[in-house]
Design a protein around this motif. Sequence first.
Motif, PDB file in Angstrom:
ATOM      1  N   TRP A 125      51.104  11.441  52.690  1.00  0.00           N
ATOM      2  CA  TRP A 125      51.596  11.806  54.021  1.00  0.00           C
ATOM      3  C   TRP A 125      50.801  13.011  54.514  1.00  0.00           C
ATOM      4  N   SER A 126      50.907  13.314  55.802  1.00  0.00           N
ATOM      5  CA  SER A 126      50.154  14.445  56.332  1.00  0.00           C
ATOM      6  C   SER A 126      50.845  15.006  57.566  1.00  0.00           C
ATOM      7  N   GLY A 127      50.566  16.294  57.854  1.00  0.00           N
ATOM      8  CA  GLY A 127      51.142  16.933  59.026  1.00  0.00           C
ATOM      9  C   GLY A 127      50.470  18.260  59.306  1.00  0.00           C
ATOM     10  N   GLY A 128      50.766  18.825  60.460  1.00  0.00           N
ATOM     11  CA  GLY A 128      50.189  20.108  60.854  1.00  0.00           C
ATOM     12  C   GLY A 128      48.899  19.933  61.624  1.00  0.00           C
ATOM     13  N   ASP A 129      48.073  20.983  61.630  1.00  0.00           N
ATOM     14  CA  ASP A 129      46.872  21.005  62.464  1.00  0.00           C
ATOM     15  C   ASP A 129      45.887  19.891  62.153  1.00  0.00           C
ATOM     16  N   CYS A 130      45.819  19.447  60.906  1.00  0.00           N
ATOM     17  CA  CYS A 130      44.861  18.396  60.564  1.00  0.00           C
ATOM     18  C   CYS A 130      45.250  17.065  61.203  1.00  0.00           C
ATOM     19  N   VAL A 131      46.509  16.956  61.647  1.00  0.00           N
ATOM     20  CA  VAL A 131      46.985  15.748  62.324  1.00  0.00           C
ATOM     21  C   VAL A 131      47.022  15.956  63.832  1.00  0.00           C
ATOM     22  N   ASN A 132      47.569  17.089  64.282  1.00  0.00           N
ATOM     23  CA  ASN A 132      47.762  17.289  65.725  1.00  0.00           C
ATOM     24  C   ASN A 132      46.607  18.021  66.404  1.00  0.00           C
ATOM     25  N   GLY A 133      45.612  18.458  65.632  1.00  0.00           N
ATOM     26  CA  GLY A 133      44.433  19.071  66.215  1.00  0.00           C
ATOM     27  C   GLY A 133      44.541  20.549  66.491  1.00  0.00           C
ATOM     28  N   GLY A 134      45.692  21.148  66.186  1.00  0.00           N
ATOM     29  CA  GLY A 134      45.829  22.587  66.368  1.00  0.00           C
ATOM     30  C   GLY A 134      46.931  22.971  67.330  1.00  0.00           C
ATOM     31  N   LYS A 135      48.156  22.604  67.014  1.00  0.00           N
ATOM     32  CA  LYS A 135      49.294  22.981  67.850  1.00  0.00           C
ATOM     33  C   LYS A 135      49.972  24.225  67.271  1.00  0.00           C
ATOM     34  N   GLU A 136      51.284  24.349  67.482  1.00  0.00           N
ATOM     35  CA  GLU A 136      52.016  25.545  67.073  1.00  0.00           C
ATOM     36  C   GLU A 136      52.621  25.383  65.681  1.00  0.00           C
TER      37      GLU A 136
ATOM     38  N   ALA B  42      54.087  11.664  44.941  1.00  0.00           N
ATOM     39  CA  ALA B  42      53.697  11.615  46.351  1.00  0.00           C
ATOM     40  C   ALA B  42      52.773  12.796  46.631  1.00  0.00           C
ATOM     41  N   VAL B  43      51.979  12.670  47.696  1.00  0.00           N
ATOM     42  CA  VAL B  43      51.047  13.733  48.087  1.00  0.00           C
ATOM     43  C   VAL B  43      51.212  14.003  49.580  1.00  0.00           C
ATOM     44  N   PHE B  44      51.259  15.281  49.927  1.00  0.00           N
ATOM     45  CA  PHE B  44      51.313  15.694  51.336  1.00  0.00           C
ATOM     46  C   PHE B  44      50.072  16.505  51.661  1.00  0.00           C
ATOM     47  N   LEU B  45      49.373  16.125  52.722  1.00  0.00           N
ATOM     48  CA  LEU B  45      48.167  16.831  53.146  1.00  0.00           C
ATOM     49  C   LEU B  45      48.491  17.756  54.314  1.00  0.00           C
ATOM     50  N   GLY B  46      48.469  19.062  54.049  1.00  0.00           N
ATOM     51  CA  GLY B  46      48.634  20.059  55.092  1.00  0.00           C
ATOM     52  C   GLY B  46      47.356  20.875  55.168  1.00  0.00           C
ATOM     53  N   LEU B  47      46.275  20.236  55.573  1.00  0.00           N
ATOM     54  CA  LEU B  47      44.926  20.785  55.417  1.00  0.00           C
ATOM     55  C   LEU B  47      44.560  21.832  56.458  1.00  0.00           C
ATOM     56  N   GLY B  48      45.295  21.876  57.561  1.00  0.00           N
ATOM     57  CA  GLY B  48      44.919  22.806  58.612  1.00  0.00           C
ATOM     58  C   GLY B  48      43.593  22.407  59.244  1.00  0.00           C
TER      59      GLY B  48
ATOM     60  N   ASP C  50      51.294   7.397  60.808  1.00  0.00           N
ATOM     61  CA  ASP C  50      52.350   6.750  61.581  1.00  0.00           C
ATOM     62  C   ASP C  50      53.137   7.852  62.275  1.00  0.00           C
ATOM     63  N   PRO C  51      53.268   7.840  63.601  1.00  0.00           N
ATOM     64  CA  PRO C  51      53.916   8.953  64.297  1.00  0.00           C
ATOM     65  C   PRO C  51      55.388   9.139  63.950  1.00  0.00           C
ATOM     66  N   LEU C  52      56.039   8.118  63.424  1.00  0.00           N
ATOM     67  CA  LEU C  52      57.455   8.226  63.081  1.00  0.00           C
ATOM     68  C   LEU C  52      57.687   8.716  61.649  1.00  0.00           C
ATOM     69  N   THR C  53      56.731   8.438  60.770  1.00  0.00           N
ATOM     70  CA  THR C  53      56.915   8.783  59.356  1.00  0.00           C
ATOM     71  C   THR C  53      55.876   9.767  58.823  1.00  0.00           C
ATOM     72  N   HIS C  54      54.767   9.895  59.529  1.00  0.00           N
ATOM     73  CA  HIS C  54      53.627  10.724  59.118  1.00  0.00           C
ATOM     74  C   HIS C  54      53.013  10.269  57.798  1.00  0.00           C
ATOM     75  N   ARG C  55      53.184   8.997  57.490  1.00  0.00           N
ATOM     76  CA  ARG C  55      52.494   8.425  56.344  1.00  0.00           C
ATOM     77  C   ARG C  55      51.095   7.999  56.774  1.00  0.00           C
ATOM     78  N   THR C  56      50.122   8.210  55.900  1.00  0.00           N
ATOM     79  CA  THR C  56      48.746   7.823  56.177  1.00  0.00           C
ATOM     80  C   THR C  56      48.534   6.370  55.778  1.00  0.00           C
TER      81      THR C  56
END
Length: 448
Positions: A415-426, A233-239, A403-409
Amino acid sequence: MREGDAKRWALPPNRAEEGFEDKKPLYTPAEALAEANRCLYCSGAPCIQACPTGIDVPTFIRKIGTGNLKGAARTILSANLLGQSCAQVCPVEVLCAGSCVYTGWGREPIAIGRLQRYAVENTLASHPAIFQAKPPTGKRIALVGSGPASIAAAGLLALEGHTCLIYERKALPGGLNTLGIAPYKLKGQEALRELEWVLSLGRIEVRTGIEVVETATGPGQVSTTELLASHDAVFLGLGLGADARLGIPGEQGEGVQGATHLIERLKTEPGLTLEGVRRALVIGGGNTALDIAHELALLGVEVAMVYRRSEQEMGGYVHELDAARLDGVRLLENRQPVEILREDGRVVAMRLAFLAEGKPLPGAGETLPTDLVAVAIGQERATQVARAFAGVVLDERGRVKVDPLTHRTGNPKVWSGGDCVNGGKEVVNAVAEAKLAVRDIQRYLAGE
């Protein structure tokens, strides 16, 4: 964590960030006990609902009150593996503490962030072995980027027995926590210590200086095809990417810096001084703009923020603006940068246009002297890496669609999460998104 990582990732001495005092210092035992005993342990505690990671705030505070620090830390870290840094950087004023019942009564809310820091920091310094990883599963997960989302995801996956490999293009890991947080909140070395603790939870390796690209052409690169083939599996936390530019005359050259780039320099560059910088203009009205403006003011610079709308329309937090103003930052509303003026290549002033309802007033404006311009109008998106993965799609704002429930692309293995998904939150939002992704990765690896 591989032997020698801590030494390899040590920041150099004589950094500007070392001169900043902690705005919310670590409680003493007596201070923590007194504050913990103020808590009402509310039924249906609104502070829990306000926390994106759902930390059981009344329970951990009760444990502090009874002297059970390790138990308090376990409660916190079970919900948020980055409980140490979140305790220091979370905008508690608009989250847990902002929802405290005391706030509604017009009284001082419980200092939840400071109590959280007290429990976690003291426990990790004395009893860091809080969790035990499950036996190895033989599964391998790649995590692209080493910011808060990837760190949290790797820690949770490692506790499940999986092997995690974090790929980071920069020399220092940690992303936002190490390089981008205002030093009066969290210093780089504190972020690296937290990272080292997460790495100790299981089979996690950080590979710095490695860039993930569509087609690898040399050393220091790995292709997306190779990542997908060699990992389960791959997770993208690109910021986020580089600071956006103003696009006005005079911008190119020394004396004009992106805000996040300047914050990173203050946190990592030895011997950096602001000699010759007496006045600075910060362009923008978000939290990054407030951070760099406050930092510059604390370094003795006369700072004014230039914002194109009114104070009421600012994206930055009210409590951050109030704190910056206490240290001398001024806000100039309804103004738009037109040109940066230079003499012999050196920044000397900026021409501004006055705005009304977002439009320039003909012939109305001013020229303000300045030695430095810090641009904080947003950051570019890390679109190139994301698009290199087949099936990964971006929205109209350049954010990775999940997917907002699973964060799968759109790629069933990514999968992905963090700023690259939410645009720059906390940071706490990045951790919450990592938790959602890890739950779904677990289901995927189990064949569900």
